[in-house]
Structures are given as C-alpha cells and as structure tokens.
Design an enzyme around this catalytic site. Structure first.
Site, PDB file in Angstrom:
ATOM      1  N   ASP A 398       0.803  -1.347  -0.047  1.00 10.36           N
ATOM      2  CA  ASP A 398       0.060  -0.048  -0.132  1.00 10.36           C
ATOM      3  C   ASP A 398       0.897   1.409  -0.069  1.00 10.36           C
ATOM      4  O   ASP A 398       0.501   2.332  -0.856  1.00 10.36           O
ATOM      5  CB  ASP A 398      -0.773  -0.152   1.184  1.00 10.36           C
ATOM      6  N   GLY A 419       7.702  -7.972  -7.727  1.00  3.62           N
ATOM      7  CA  GLY A 419       6.829  -7.573  -6.387  1.00  3.62           C
ATOM      8  C   GLY A 419       7.085  -8.052  -5.373  1.00  3.62           C
ATOM      9  O   GLY A 419       6.520  -8.462  -4.258  1.00  3.62           O
ATOM     10  N   ALA A 448       6.092  -4.648   4.767  1.00  2.16           N
ATOM     11  CA  ALA A 448       7.280  -4.808   4.217  1.00  2.16           C
ATOM     12  C   ALA A 448       8.665  -4.636   5.076  1.00  2.16           C
ATOM     13  O   ALA A 448       9.783  -5.713   4.707  1.00  2.16           O
ATOM     14  CB  ALA A 448       7.593  -3.772   2.902  1.00  2.16           C
ATOM     15  N   ASN A 473       1.093   1.634   9.559  1.00  6.92           N
ATOM     16  CA  ASN A 473      -0.598   1.785   9.885  1.00  6.92           C
ATOM     17  C   ASN A 473      -0.899   0.476  10.374  1.00  6.92           C
ATOM     18  O   ASN A 473      -2.103   0.209  10.200  1.00  6.92           O
ATOM     19  CB  ASN A 473      -1.252   2.212   8.668  1.00  6.92           C
ATOM     20  N   GLU A 479      -4.769  -5.161   1.446  1.00  8.23           N
ATOM     21  CA  GLU A 479      -5.764  -6.390   1.488  1.00  8.23           C
ATOM     22  C   GLU A 479      -6.865  -6.222   2.265  1.00  8.23           C
ATOM     23  O   GLU A 479      -7.942  -6.709   2.144  1.00  8.23           O
ATOM     24  CB  GLU A 479      -4.741  -7.426   2.069  1.00  8.23           C
TER      25      GLU A 479
END
Length: 574
Positions: A398, A419, A448, A473, A479
């Site tokens: 995100d 990715g 990540a 966050n 997702e």
C-alpha cells in the site's frame, strides 16, 4: 595479484573475485562455506555478515543494480540456500547480475544423510542463468569464469548464477598450471552494434510517426545520454518505469509520467528501450495501446520478444540510439506537436496538483496523518540535498503506491517486477555501503519492513549510513481494503501497533517515533545527521491508495488492473 605455486579451491575463489573487482560479499557463515569465508577475508574482501540469507542476496542485487558490476552472496548449505531462494528469484526476474556461492557436504558423505545434504542445483536451476555443483577441484577456475559470464549476460539475459562446492573440494589443492590466467582475469567484451538495415528501419519508424512514445527499462540504464539526445531530437513524450527512474531528469520536457494512460492509448508508435512488456505495461495489449506499432531495442532477448515483438533490434541500446541519431542526419520528425504539447502540459498540471495534494492531505478519522504528508516531507528533505545525490529505496504494498507517485530521486530502487516486498532494508544497507558518499533513504511500509527488520542489526554493526522510514498503519492495507469492499470482513490482515523505533534503539540505532506531520521536518533532520537511523511514522489506515483501487489486490482475470481488464474484455469481444 600473483598466483602462488599451489592454492586450494577456496583460495582460488577468493582470488577470482578479487581480480574481478569484488569489494564486498554479503553472507551468513556456516561450516560448509567456512573455507571460502576465511579465504575472502585473507585477500581483503569485506564480508558483510547478515542475519538471514535472503537479505544477503537482496544486498548483492542492490550493489549490482547501483554499480553495474557483479554482486556476490555467500550462503551455507541446506537451509542457508533455501532461505536465499526468494532473493535469487527476485534477481532472476529483475535480470540482475548476481553470483550466489554455497557449499555442500564433502564428497565421501554425499547421499548418505549428511548434515544439510540437499541437491541445491535442482532447486535453483529454474531461477538462475547457470547452476552447477563443482566437485572436481581442477574445474573451479573454469566454472567461476562461466558463472560470471552468464550472470553478466554474455550471450543472453543477465541474472543470477549459482555455484556450490563440497567442502573437501574447497580444501583440496589445485596445481598452479591448471589455474589459467585467462580464466582468472576479467575480460573485455565489445558492445554489440546494430545492423545498418535495422538502423534504417528504426529511423523510418521514428521520424515518420506522428505520435511516438518512448518507454525505458532496465536495459536502458547504460544509455542515459543517448536516450536524452533522442528525446531532444524527437520532442516526443517519454515514460520511465521503476527499472529506469532517474535516467531522464524529471524536468526534461519529454517526461509525461502523469499522462501515462492517455499517452499509451493515443500513441501510434511505442518505442521500448530495454523494457519488457510485462504486467506494468498491460502486456502490450491492443486493448490498451490501440493500433500502435512497436519498435523494440535491447541487448537482452527477453526485452525484445515478449508479447509484442514488433520491429526488434538486438544490440546495445546506447550504440543503437547513437547509430539512429547519426543515420537520421538532418531529417525532421513528423511529430504531432499539439499532441506532444498536450502531454507535456497535462503532466505539468497534474504534477503541480499532486504536490498540493501531498501537503494538504487530511488526517484520518483516527487522528493520524495521511501517508501523503509523510511522502511530502520525504520529498522536501530529498530535494533539499541535491549535492548528496540521494538514493531512494521505496518498498511496500500500500505505501509503495503513495511513494511511487510522490517520490523521485536521481537513483531509485523498488521491489521490481517480481513484486518482492521486503527488499527495502537490505537494499538500503547495501546502497549505503556501496555508495558511502551519497545519502540513502529507505521509505517502506510497516508490513514490508517486517520481512527484514532484523537487518537493522546489520546496519548498526557495519555502520551503514542509511535512513529507514517506516510508514506504520498496523495493517496489510491493500488487503484490508479489498477484504472490506469485496468480502465485507477483515481476516488476518491487521498487524499490532508495534513500536519499531523501540526495536531499532534496542540494536543501538538512532530512532524516533513520529505521530504528527508538523514534527516530521525536525525528526528527518535529526535522523539524517545520526545515520544509521530509523523513523517510525504513524499514518492513518483510512487512506486508500491508487493500487488498492485499481484491482491489483483482487487480481482480475485478463489484465492486472480493473480498467485494463474491462478494456481487454471489450476488445476481445469485438
């Protein structure tokens, strides 16, 4: 470096790497590779010891990406190699020149249930350019030379090569006459030049096109000046990608990144330079690119023939672009100037609107800052130090969506076409070690960050002057959004509100937790002055990224994005 009368296999490996300019090897120690480990130290090659083998390969890849030279990782047998496979696969998809070295049980113990006995080559062969177990000591120089050549892309795509050695092979002595200097020394390979007929066809396509669009990729990295010269001459729009950010300055008049979709749909000639037509470019589908013709220039076969081969030139991109400009002479391009100007003006207007939106993004209902406020602060900090030639590493799912749009630098690294999120911390450490005169900033999401968070220990131990900024966050937010909208409930995608700054301080790193946007400038200044450093920045989970809206999370059937998927369906149905 002169050769002694006789060396063992490990010493030959170390001398080969030293001869080829390898300054650092990233790895995690183990008994099966200890002979190599100690031999590297003996010849003065720095060992950057990491906490997980995946990170070692990521670091080797980052060094290769930044320097254009071979990156080297050293991992032990069994779980050491299996841990490294994600990094190897990322380098494979990214076409990055990496050499991964490992060990194996001594030959008399093979296939008898020895510790960490595993057929490594069978596991890595699908994701490497070359993979061998070297059992015969006399073949060590030959196999090293071949693995190096394959990794660097001699005769094909660059990418990872893999060699492992039984430990007794590493300890075995190799007679000096077998260690040929032509195998141990670097070779100079001439760059491939395009055929004159191919150049003539390219000139005709480029200078007769009304609406040409140039798109660069990994293979264009060595052709920056020639690419800029071509854009100056044609005056056409240009799109970069994550593989080639910074190759053309952001203020170049051809840059039209903010008009990407419209430019792709309206162009009549698509020129790819060292760029695959992968999911990021809609696979070159006519549903997105219309009736446009394709001119493809690359020295790697995979960057020429995937999905839409078009008119292809297999040659060095820099040589090819220079030849095209020379062959064009004084010919004037037949450019639709009004269209090109519309792309330029649209890009400028949208860029200004974006900058205003970044700074004015409202807080969420939870009272936390919008991720765009963090992006704006990083953008300002990077812009304020051009003399430091910042290297910016962006990572995440995100948060990467916000960072990819809002951040820019002369040199950028990201998870790439695979990715492979989680690369941010190891990429940043390697970048800081490989380019100590430049300022390295990692901007990553908290999900990540967690993949390789332990490597902050590596950054501290090796005094890698990197700044890591975590957008926290407490969620896998793409997702979460998909589950909320598509399924009406959230399952297994929330994270706890961890204090990443406290963890970093526990490892001896300067770290701060930032909850208010107005505190960011001061925190950034302090962190930049005390690197390695980490900022744990609390951002709202209310913000919905462009990637969360686009369809990447729910994976449409035909195209990666929902709008592209609808266009593809309509095109196929006629």
């Amino acid at each position: 470096m002169t050769s002694p009368a006789e060396e063992n296999g490990a010493a030959i490996i170390a001398r080969f790497l030293a001869n080829h300019g390898v300054a650092r090897v990233y790895g995690l120690c183990g008994g099966h590779i200890m002979p190599i480990w100690m031999a590297l130290d003996a010849v003065g090659i720095r060992i950057v010891d990491v906490r997980d083998e995946r990170a070692a390969v990521h670091m080797a890849q980052a060094e290769a990406e930044l320097t254009g030279r071979l990156g080297v990782a050293l991992v032990t047998a069994g779980p050491g190699l299996t841990n490294a496979i994600t990094g190897i696969t990322n380098a494979h998809v990214s076409r990055a020149p990496v050499l991964v070295l490992s060990g194996a049980p001594p030959r008399p113990q093979e296939n008898r249930g020895a510790l960490q006995d595993l057929d490594h080559v069978q596991l890595v062969r699908p994701v490497t350019r070359y993979a061998r177990t070297v059992r015969e000591p006399a073949l060590v120089p030959q196999e090293l030379a071949e693995a190096f050549a394959r990794a660097m892309g001699e005769g094909g795509d660059p990418g990872p090569s893999y060699l492992d050695f039984p430990t007794d092979t590493l300890r075995a002595q190799v007679p000096a006459p077998i260690v040929l200097s032509e195998l141990m020394q670097p070779r100079v390979i001439a760059r491939s030049v395009p055929h004159p007929d191919s150049v003539s066809r390219a000139v005709e396509l480029l200078f007769s096109a009304r609406r040409p669009l140039v798109i660069s990729g990994r293979g264009a990295r060595g052709a920056g000046p020639q690419l800029v010269a071509l854009l100056d001459r044609l005056g056409c729009p240009y799109l970069d990608t994550g593989e080639s950010r910074g190759l053309v300055p952001d203020d170049h008049p051809s840059v039209a990144a903010a008009m990407r979709g419209q430019a792709m749909g309206e162009a009549d000639l698509i020129v790819t330079i060292g760029r695959r037509l992968d999911f990021q470019l809609a696979y070159g589908s006519p549903a997105i690119f219309g009736e446009a013709r394709f001119l493809r220039i690359a020295d790697a076969p995979s960057e020429l023939r995937d999905n839409r081969p078009g008119t292809a030139i297999l040659a060095d991109p820099a040589e090819t672009l220079a030849a095209i400009l020379a062959a064009a002479g004084n010919r004037t391009p037949d450019l639709d100037g009004a269209w090109a100007e519309a792309m330029r003006e649209g890009h400028r207007a949208r860029s200004l609107k974006l900058q205003a939106a970044l700074r004015g993004a409202p807080d969420g209902t939870d009272g936390r800052m919008h991720p765009n406020r963090l992006v704006a602060a990083i953008r300002d900090a990077v812009a304020a130090m051009p003399e430091a030639r910042p290297i910016l590493v962006t990572d995440g799912g995100d948060f990467l969506s916000f960072a990819r749009v809002g951040l820019s630098a002369e040199t950028m690294l990201d998870p790439g076409p695979f990715g492979c999120i989680g690369v941010g911390v190891p990429y940043g450490i390697a970048a800081a070690l490989a380019a100590p005169d430049r300022t390295v900033v990692v901007a990553t999401g908290d999900g990540a960050f967690g993949f390789n968070a332990i490597e902050i220990d590596t950054a501290v131990r090796h005094a890698a002057p990197v700044l890591i900024i975590v957008a926290n966050n407490a969620a896998w937010q793409i997702e979460v959004h998909d589950q909320t909208v598509t399924h009406g409930r959230v399952v297994g995608t929330r994270l706890q509100e961890a204090d990443h700054a406290a963890m970093a301080r526990a490892f001896g790193m300067h770290a701060e937790r930032v909850a208010r946007a107005e505190d960011l400038p001061g925190a950034l200044a302090r962190a930049l002055a005390h690197r390695p450093a980490l900022l744990d920045v609390l951002v709202t989970a209310d913000a919905v990224s462009s990637d969360a809206k686009s369809g990447l999370a729910w994976v449409p059937d035909l195209q990666p994005l929902e709008t592209w998927d609808r266009a593809e369906r309509a095109w196929r149905e006629g």
